[in-house]
Design a protein around this motif. Structure first.
Motif, PDB file in Angstrom:
ATOM      1  N   UNK A  63       0.818  -1.189   0.000  1.00 38.07           N
ATOM      2  CA  UNK A  63       0.000   0.000   0.000  1.00 38.07           C
ATOM      3  C   UNK A  63       0.860   1.250   0.000  1.00 38.07           C
ATOM      4  N   UNK A  64       0.294   2.351  -0.432  1.00 37.75           N
ATOM      5  CA  UNK A  64       1.024   3.608  -0.418  1.00 37.75           C
ATOM      6  C   UNK A  64       1.323   4.001   1.018  1.00 37.75           C
ATOM      7  N   UNK A  65       2.451   4.697   1.226  1.00 42.32           N
ATOM      8  CA  UNK A  65       2.848   5.124   2.557  1.00 42.32           C
ATOM      9  C   UNK A  65       2.320   6.537   2.800  1.00 42.32           C
ATOM     10  N   UNK A  66       1.640   6.715   3.911  1.00 46.96           N
ATOM     11  CA  UNK A  66       1.096   8.034   4.230  1.00 46.96           C
ATOM     12  C   UNK A  66       2.237   9.011   4.493  1.00 46.96           C
ATOM     13  N   UNK A  67       2.067  10.244   4.082  1.00 47.89           N
ATOM     14  CA  UNK A  67       3.083  11.263   4.348  1.00 47.89           C
ATOM     15  C   UNK A  67       2.429  12.625   4.480  1.00 47.89           C
ATOM     16  N   UNK A  68       3.166  13.552   5.016  1.00 44.11           N
ATOM     17  CA  UNK A  68       2.669  14.887   5.301  1.00 44.11           C
ATOM     18  C   UNK A  68       2.828  15.784   4.073  1.00 44.11           C
ATOM     19  N   UNK A 109       9.834  16.657   1.621  1.00 44.90           N
ATOM     20  CA  UNK A 109      10.319  15.276   1.679  1.00 44.90           C
ATOM     21  C   UNK A 109      11.805  15.237   2.003  1.00 44.90           C
ATOM     22  N   UNK A 110      12.252  14.128   2.538  1.00 49.57           N
ATOM     23  CA  UNK A 110      13.664  13.899   2.825  1.00 49.57           C
ATOM     24  C   UNK A 110      14.152  12.820   1.866  1.00 49.57           C
ATOM     25  N   UNK A 111      15.037  13.171   0.928  1.00 52.70           N
ATOM     26  CA  UNK A 111      15.467  12.181  -0.051  1.00 52.70           C
ATOM     27  C   UNK A 111      16.487  11.226   0.553  1.00 52.70           C
ATOM     28  N   UNK A 112      16.855  10.208  -0.223  1.00 47.70           N
ATOM     29  CA  UNK A 112      17.732   9.172   0.316  1.00 47.70           C
ATOM     30  C   UNK A 112      19.101   9.709   0.698  1.00 47.70           C
ATOM     31  N   UNK A 113      19.624  10.666  -0.062  1.00 45.83           N
ATOM     32  CA  UNK A 113      20.933  11.221   0.270  1.00 45.83           C
ATOM     33  C   UNK A 113      20.882  11.966   1.601  1.00 45.83           C
ATOM     34  N   UNK A 114      19.798  12.704   1.822  1.00 46.33           N
ATOM     35  CA  UNK A 114      19.649  13.437   3.078  1.00 46.33           C
ATOM     36  C   UNK A 114      19.463  12.456   4.244  1.00 46.33           C
ATOM     37  N   UNK A 118      16.258   4.633   1.072  1.00 49.21           N
ATOM     38  CA  UNK A 118      15.090   5.193   0.407  1.00 49.21           C
ATOM     39  C   UNK A 118      14.646   6.407   1.202  1.00 49.21           C
ATOM     40  N   UNK A 119      14.208   7.439   0.517  1.00 52.14           N
ATOM     41  CA  UNK A 119      13.743   8.638   1.182  1.00 52.14           C
ATOM     42  C   UNK A 119      12.265   8.568   1.526  1.00 52.14           C
ATOM     43  N   UNK A 120      11.760   9.640   2.129  1.00 53.48           N
ATOM     44  CA  UNK A 120      10.356   9.657   2.535  1.00 53.48           C
ATOM     45  C   UNK A 120       9.407   9.727   1.356  1.00 53.48           C
ATOM     46  N   UNK A 121       9.906  10.123   0.194  1.00 54.65           N
ATOM     47  CA  UNK A 121       9.054  10.198  -0.976  1.00 54.65           C
ATOM     48  C   UNK A 121       8.872   8.868  -1.675  1.00 54.65           C
ATOM     49  N   UNK A 168       7.436   3.051  -0.848  1.00 57.66           N
ATOM     50  CA  UNK A 168       7.572   2.017   0.160  1.00 57.66           C
ATOM     51  C   UNK A 168       8.038   2.545   1.504  1.00 57.66           C
ATOM     52  N   UNK A 169       8.301   3.842   1.583  1.00 53.64           N
ATOM     53  CA  UNK A 169       8.691   4.416   2.855  1.00 53.64           C
ATOM     54  C   UNK A 169      10.192   4.481   3.056  1.00 53.64           C
ATOM     55  N   UNK A 170      10.650   5.305   4.010  1.00 50.36           N
ATOM     56  CA  UNK A 170      12.081   5.521   4.230  1.00 50.36           C
ATOM     57  C   UNK A 170      12.757   4.409   5.014  1.00 50.36           C
ATOM     58  N   UNK A 171      13.991   4.076   4.628  1.00 53.82           N
ATOM     59  CA  UNK A 171      14.804   3.105   5.329  1.00 53.82           C
ATOM     60  C   UNK A 171      16.251   3.277   4.900  1.00 53.82           C
ATOM     61  N   UNK A 172      17.142   2.672   5.671  1.00 54.10           N
ATOM     62  CA  UNK A 172      18.562   2.732   5.354  1.00 54.10           C
ATOM     63  C   UNK A 172      19.239   1.506   5.949  1.00 54.10           C
ATOM     64  N   UNK A 173      20.152   0.925   5.212  1.00 56.24           N
ATOM     65  CA  UNK A 173      20.970  -0.156   5.751  1.00 56.24           C
ATOM     66  C   UNK A 173      22.388   0.013   5.252  1.00 56.24           C
TER      67      UNK A 173
END
Length: 433
Positions: A88-93, A98-103, A124-127, A130-135
């Motif tokens: 499903x789409x991820x809810x956002x404000x 948005x905060x991109x992956x580099x940020x 992945x950024x907030x845009x 699938x939502x933001x994450x980092x590994x």
């Protein structure tokens, strides 16, 4: 149950939320994942959630960001309840930038202790839908360590992100839960494998904000979540560092980008004026779906145990309970999971031709299989039931008091007929008001 799921039936429960963060990776992304872990798709996340016979999400979690929480990613596998074509789409404000992956990567580096290096980063950024994450892999000179952080909205009413799990379900060395400014923080020092077949440790910090947003940080003492040799005695961040990182104010822009203002339609919702809510209709059990007393699972289970049994240990969490009993022939673990509203998973969990249909419409499936946590000679007998309307009660019994320890008796202390009687008891209906 698919064979591939057997050895991680319980421990991957928590990874549902975080795994959501990584559901979109495909095979082509594997080179970027820490440990070469491949993040499975939403179908696996959905199925394992249904197979999981345990309580709170946290109690089952093995984060694995690069993938997702509540069922992390870094190569872990998760399954939920029903097959979905796409996440499903991820809810956002819409009012926050948005905060991109580099940020996101830059922010994570900002929160890390000085002197360490972060490599092999996937983000992945907030845009991202699938939502933001980092590994990535963190190296402070003491050995490389897989690390990951994910952000998501906790399921409404799920208290699993704010409490320590039962050690029977998730063995660990230490766990603390405390109130912090704006939310609740759980720090768990555990292991990748409950049976300790490998010495890979998994230490994690989960911050549940008052509005339901979650920041989940996890790290290991190996350069990968699974399949890599241990590179250090402990993960690089102790409890104090885990707390400092996960509560860092630098995450504010990320959380604000996910914080949906009150009254904002959820993704995919119609823009038409909202209609007054309709009263919740009782389902075939005569119980309203909106009300479920998960805290009553434990006393209900205990009330259904034969009086002649000695109970040496007991516990549970919302929707889940266990008891270790002894009938004079050795200890036997019994556990139950009660899940309302599982209609969406019914077709997969109870396919035609696999179940017994009772006169009241309840479907019953019996499974007899080896234990899942490595104990020598351990067997697991399960009776899985679902009533009309989707109310599922799953009861399992083992021929040991500890799944990770050797069997203490030839068979569980309960026969299949006794497990059926417990799983189909009308007492479970009282939990749905």
């Amino acid at each position: 149950m698919p064979a591939e799921d057997n050895d991680e039936h319980f421990e991957d429960g928590l990874t549902v939320a975080l795994r959501r963060a990584g559901d979109g990776f495909e095979a082509d992304d594997r080179d970027g994942l820490v440990a070469g872990g491949l993040v499975r798709g939403r179908r696996r996340v959905v199925r394992r959630r249904a197979w999981t016979v345990t309580g709170s999400v946290l109690a089952l979690a093995v984060v694995g960001v690069g993938g997702a929480y509540a069922t992390g990613t870094l190569g872990g596998a998760v399954e939920q309840a029903s097959v979905a074509a796409a996440p499903p789409a991820v809810a956002r404000n819409p009012l926050a930038p948005p905060v991109d992956q580099d940020a996101l990567v830059a922010t994570f580096r900002q929160t890390l202790p000085p002197g360490g290096r972060l490599t092999d980063v996937v983000a992945r950024g907030t845009g991202d839908p699938l939502g933001p994450m980092l590994s990535g892999v963190y190296d402070d000179g003491q050995g490389k360590a897989a690390v990951g952080v994910g952000f998501f909205q906790a399921p409404p009413g799920d208290k699993g992100f704010s409490t320590c799990p039962d050690k029977e379900s998730v063995p660990y060395d230490a766990c603390t839960a405390e109130d912090v400014s704006g939310g609740r923080l759980v720090i768990l020092q555990g292991y990748e494998y409950p049976d300790r077949r490998e010495e890979t440790k998994n230490w994690r910090a989960t911050l549940l904000a008052e509005d339901g947003l979650v920041v989940d940080l996890s790290t290991w003492n190996a350069p990968a979540q699974k399949g890599a040799a241990v590179s250090r005695t402990d993960p690089p961040f102790g409890p104090a560092e885990l707390k400092r990182i996960v509560t860092h104010t630098a995450w504010a822009p990320v959380l604000e980008a996910l914080r949906v203002p009150a009254g904002t339609p959820s993704p995919g919702a119609s823009a038409s004026p909202a209609k007054p809510a309709k009263p919740v209709k009782p389902d075939a059990d005569g119980a309203a779906r909106a009300a479920f007393n998960g805290a009553a699972v434990r006393p209900t289970l205990l009330s259904l145990l034969p009086k002649e049994l000695t109970v040496s240990d007991k516990g549970g969490q919302d929707g889940y309970a266990f008891a270790v009993v002894d009938d004079g022939k050795g200890k036997s673990l019994m556990q139950v999971n009660a899940q309302p509203d599982m209609t969406g998973a019914e077709g997969e969990l109870f396919p035609d031709g696999t179940y017994e249909l009772l006169p009241d419409g309840t479907k019953v499936v019996v499974r007899q299989q080896p234990g899942e946590k490595g104990g020598e000679g351990v067997v697991m007998w399960t009776v899985d039931t679902i009533r009309p309307g989707g109310y599922r009660v799953v009861v399992s019994a083992f021929n040991t008091g500890d799944q990770a320890a050797p069997a203490t008796r030839a068979e569980p202390a309960f026969s299949i007929d006794e497990l059926k009687a417990i799983a189909t008891s009308e007492k479970w209906l009282k939990l749905r008001k």
